[in-house]
Design a protein around this motif. Structure first.
Motif, PDB file in Angstrom:
ATOM      1  N   ASN A   1     -68.302  61.557  41.308  1.00 51.13           N
ATOM      2  CA  ASN A   1     -67.035  61.283  39.590  1.00 51.13           C
ATOM      3  C   ASN A   1     -65.969  62.130  40.097  1.00 51.13           C
ATOM      4  O   ASN A   1     -66.715  63.857  40.287  1.00 51.13           O
ATOM      5  N   SER A   2     -65.174  62.861  39.583  1.00 47.80           N
ATOM      6  CA  SER A   2     -63.872  63.558  39.148  1.00 47.80           C
ATOM      7  C   SER A   2     -64.243  64.558  38.142  1.00 47.80           C
ATOM      8  O   SER A   2     -64.818  63.877  36.977  1.00 47.80           O
ATOM      9  N   LEU A   3     -64.594  66.209  38.178  1.00 51.42           N
ATOM     10  CA  LEU A   3     -64.589  66.659  36.896  1.00 51.42           C
ATOM     11  C   LEU A   3     -63.574  66.088  36.208  1.00 51.42           C
ATOM     12  O   LEU A   3     -63.749  66.445  34.419  1.00 51.42           O
ATOM     13  N   SER A   4     -62.823  66.196  35.983  1.00 52.92           N
ATOM     14  CA  SER A   4     -61.200  65.369  34.968  1.00 52.92           C
ATOM     15  C   SER A   4     -61.930  64.208  34.381  1.00 52.92           C
ATOM     16  O   SER A   4     -61.410  63.770  33.225  1.00 52.92           O
ATOM     17  N   THR A   5     -62.851  63.304  34.525  1.00 52.57           N
ATOM     18  CA  THR A   5     -63.326  62.252  33.700  1.00 52.57           C
ATOM     19  C   THR A   5     -64.067  62.623  32.302  1.00 52.57           C
ATOM     20  O   THR A   5     -64.081  61.951  31.590  1.00 52.57           O
ATOM     21  N   TYR A   6     -64.203  64.094  32.638  1.00 52.64           N
ATOM     22  CA  TYR A   6     -65.401  64.478  31.687  1.00 52.64           C
ATOM     23  C   TYR A   6     -65.369  64.383  30.250  1.00 52.64           C
ATOM     24  O   TYR A   6     -65.743  64.114  29.377  1.00 52.64           O
ATOM     25  N   ALA A   7     -64.013  64.801  30.252  1.00 53.98           N
ATOM     26  CA  ALA A   7     -63.052  64.714  29.257  1.00 53.98           C
ATOM     27  C   ALA A   7     -63.342  63.478  28.675  1.00 53.98           C
ATOM     28  O   ALA A   7     -63.821  63.705  27.425  1.00 53.98           O
ATOM     29  N   ASN A  26     -73.467  62.068  42.360  1.00 53.81           N
ATOM     30  CA  ASN A  26     -74.335  62.863  43.174  1.00 53.81           C
ATOM     31  C   ASN A  26     -73.384  63.967  43.952  1.00 53.81           C
ATOM     32  O   ASN A  26     -74.244  65.203  43.628  1.00 53.81           O
ATOM     33  N   LEU A  27     -71.757  64.081  43.685  1.00 49.97           N
ATOM     34  CA  LEU A  27     -71.251  65.696  43.557  1.00 49.97           C
ATOM     35  C   LEU A  27     -70.498  65.265  42.421  1.00 49.97           C
ATOM     36  O   LEU A  27     -69.510  63.401  41.851  1.00 49.97           O
ATOM     37  N   CYS A  28     -69.996  65.719  42.042  1.00 49.50           N
ATOM     38  CA  CYS A  28     -69.051  66.359  40.584  1.00 49.50           C
ATOM     39  C   CYS A  28     -67.716  67.159  41.818  1.00 49.50           C
ATOM     40  O   CYS A  28     -68.033  68.161  41.937  1.00 49.50           O
TER      41      CYS A  28
END
Length: 161
Positions: A1-7, A26-28
């Motif tokens: 996933n993209s780190l930006s989607t965590y928000a 598995n990867l951020c």
């Protein structure tokens, strides 16, 4: 996933500071997202060489994990699914490794575009021609999109009991 989607997920769930990997990935990855990553792109991370194979499909397990029966549906609706890779060259990577884009796919169909077509095919028919030229997407996606267009692919998410 993209780190930006965590928000986005933190806002939707009402949480703060979700741990990386909390969405089952598995990867951020920082600096890439569903709009910039295309099916077929080749990335090098550490000594790994990976090819973007498909969008991730949201699953009821995320709804169960987060205690929110609408989580999987919300992911599906936003198109912020993340993506899967196939391994081209085995190796290893670690936190902080730079991601090198080795090759951009010629078709240039982003994960977000594939998700829009899959989610609402009749509203995104302009993407169908582009999608039909993809040769690097995981087997089954072409059939799934056809079934979505024919209303024979049912999208149901398990509710938390």
């Amino acid at each position: 996933n993209s780190l930006s989607t965590y928000a986005q997920w933190e806002k939707f769930l009402g949480f703060k500071n979700m741990a990386y990997g909390a969405m089952g990935e598995n990867l951020c990855i920082d600096g890439l997202d569903e709009s910039s990553v295309c099916v077929g792109d080749i990335h090098k991370i550490g000594s790994l060489v990976l090819q973007v194979s498909q969008p991730r499909k949201p699953c009821f397990k995320l709804s169960k994990r987060w205690g929110n029966e609408n989580m999987a549906t919300h992911i599906f609706e936003t198109g912020l699914t993340g993506w899967d890779y196939r391994v081209i060259t085995p190796g290893s990577c670690k936190a902080g490794d730079t991601i090198k884009i080795v090759k951009k796919d010629e078709v240039g169909m982003s994960i977000f575009e594939v998700n829009r077509l899959f989610y609402a095919p009749n509203e995104n028919l302009k993407l169908l021609e582009k999608f039909n030229t993809l040769t690097t997407i995981t087997n089954g996606w072409h059939d799934d999109v056809k079934r979505r267009l024919n209303n024979t692919y049912s999208i149901e998410f398990m509710k938390i009991i």
